[in-house]
Write an enzyme that holds these catalytic residues in place. Structure first.
Site, PDB file in Angstrom:
ATOM      1  N   CYS A  59       0.758  -1.245   0.127  1.00 28.65           N
ATOM      2  CA  CYS A  59      -0.007  -0.100  -0.088  1.00 28.65           C
ATOM      3  C   CYS A  59       0.910   1.266  -0.042  1.00 28.65           C
ATOM      4  O   CYS A  59       1.454   1.498   1.015  1.00 28.65           O
ATOM      5  CB  CYS A  59      -0.754   0.065   1.015  1.00 28.65           C
ATOM      6  SG  CYS A  59      -1.610   1.348   1.525  1.00 28.65           S
ATOM      7  N   CYS A  62      -0.238   3.873   2.682  1.00 28.25           N
ATOM      8  CA  CYS A  62       0.130   3.607   4.072  1.00 28.25           C
ATOM      9  C   CYS A  62       1.658   4.041   4.246  1.00 28.25           C
ATOM     10  O   CYS A  62       1.886   4.278   5.469  1.00 28.25           O
ATOM     11  CB  CYS A  62       0.100   2.062   4.066  1.00 28.25           C
ATOM     12  SG  CYS A  62      -1.370   1.535   3.948  1.00 28.25           S
TER      13      CYS A  62
END
Length: 298
Positions: A59, A62
């Site tokens: 991700c 993230c």
């Protein structure tokens, strides 16, 4: 250690992230798993707010948000703690996140007194995250969960000092130093008698004293085998409460109230009411248990 190194590398790649400020990892950032969530997040949240960052290696957003959260957690110096959850490595927590209706990451929740609430969904720049945190803590202060900021422009210093004392209390609890934890919570109350978190901390210390040296699993087994033994039910409820299974403790005592009468019933009722003080008064679990208590008594 590997994940911490990965987060640091991501921060450095982001340029000016947490690692660039020497704040990656640190004492206020913990990696959490399916097995450690209750101890590291639920139990810890009874003394200090815990932000839970659900992330994954694949991700990209993230890796932008994570270093920001780590930097702010270390700046807060114990006012709150950041728990990191790799959803790929922890399927139970990933499933729980999905049950809350969350479909994407990064996702950040806040856990206070055992109650999990959504906080951030998606990445955001540092100023926006700071603003969101300020709004969150303002709301927690209004509810009496965090101490009020002192007047006269000393708010940041007061919050930092209170956060450090909360950190001391938490560390003492983890070490089993109940006297130290009690003293830390009392210092917070001496500064702010309305501090709900410290009041709940003192109750947790008292309940923890009652189960010190007790075989927790044995106490629960004994109570399950002896449903009419009031003292066994009280001890098992204490064990369940301090281990974060507050619903189980409430249900156990409500069952005992339905099975007892006279002095025994009154003793169980008083014990249940005392355990209510482990949670904020507006916690839905308290409201539900109070309604069940009223129905059982009348």
């Amino acid at each position: 250690m590997k994940r911490q190194q990965e987060r640091q590398a991501a921060a450095e790649a982001a340029g000016g992230g947490a690692a660039a400020n020497g704040a990656a990892g640190g004492p206020y950032v913990v990696d959490v798993t399916d097995q450690t969530f209750n101890a590291e997040v639920v139990d810890r949240s009874r003394t200090v707010p815990v932000l839970v960052d659900f992330w994954a290696e694949w991700c990209g957003p993230c890796k932008q948000l994570g270093p920001i959260l780590e930097k702010l957690a270390n700046e807060a110096a114990g006012q709150w703690v950041l728990a990191k959850v790799d959803i790929d490595a922890n399927p139970q927590l990933a499933a729980y996140m999905q049950q809350m209706g969350v479909r994407g990451i990064p996702f950040v929740a806040v856990v206070v007194a055992g109650q999990l609430l959504p906080f951030l969904n998606g990445a955001a720049p540092e100023p926006q995250v700071r603003q969101a945190l300020d709004q969150l803590f303002d709301a927690l202060r209004k509810e009496g969960i965090l101490p009020e900021a002192p007047a006269g422009g000393a708010g940041a210093t007061g919050e930092s000092a209170a956060g450090q004392v909360y950190g001391e209390a938490e560390e003492a609890l983890q070490k089993g130093d109940l006297d130290g934890a009690r003293a830390a919570f009392q210092r917070i109350l001496d500064r702010n008698p309305r501090d709900g978190g410290a009041k709940r901390g003192l109750v947790l210390v008292e309940v923890s004293r009652r189960v010190r040296g007790v075989d927790a699993q044995g106490a629960v087994r004994d109570a399950d085998a002896k449903p009419d033994d009031v003292q066994a039910q009280l001890l098992a409820a204490n064990v369940e409460a301090v281990s974060g299974r507050i619903d189980a403790a409430f249900d156990r005592l409500l069952g005992a109230i339905r099975r007892t009468a006279g002095d025994d019933r009154d003793a169980v009722r008083k014990h249940l009411v005392e355990l209510f003080d482990l949670l904020p008064p507006d916690d839905p679990r308290v409201g539900k248990a109070r309604r069940s208590l009223q129905a059982a008594l009348f």
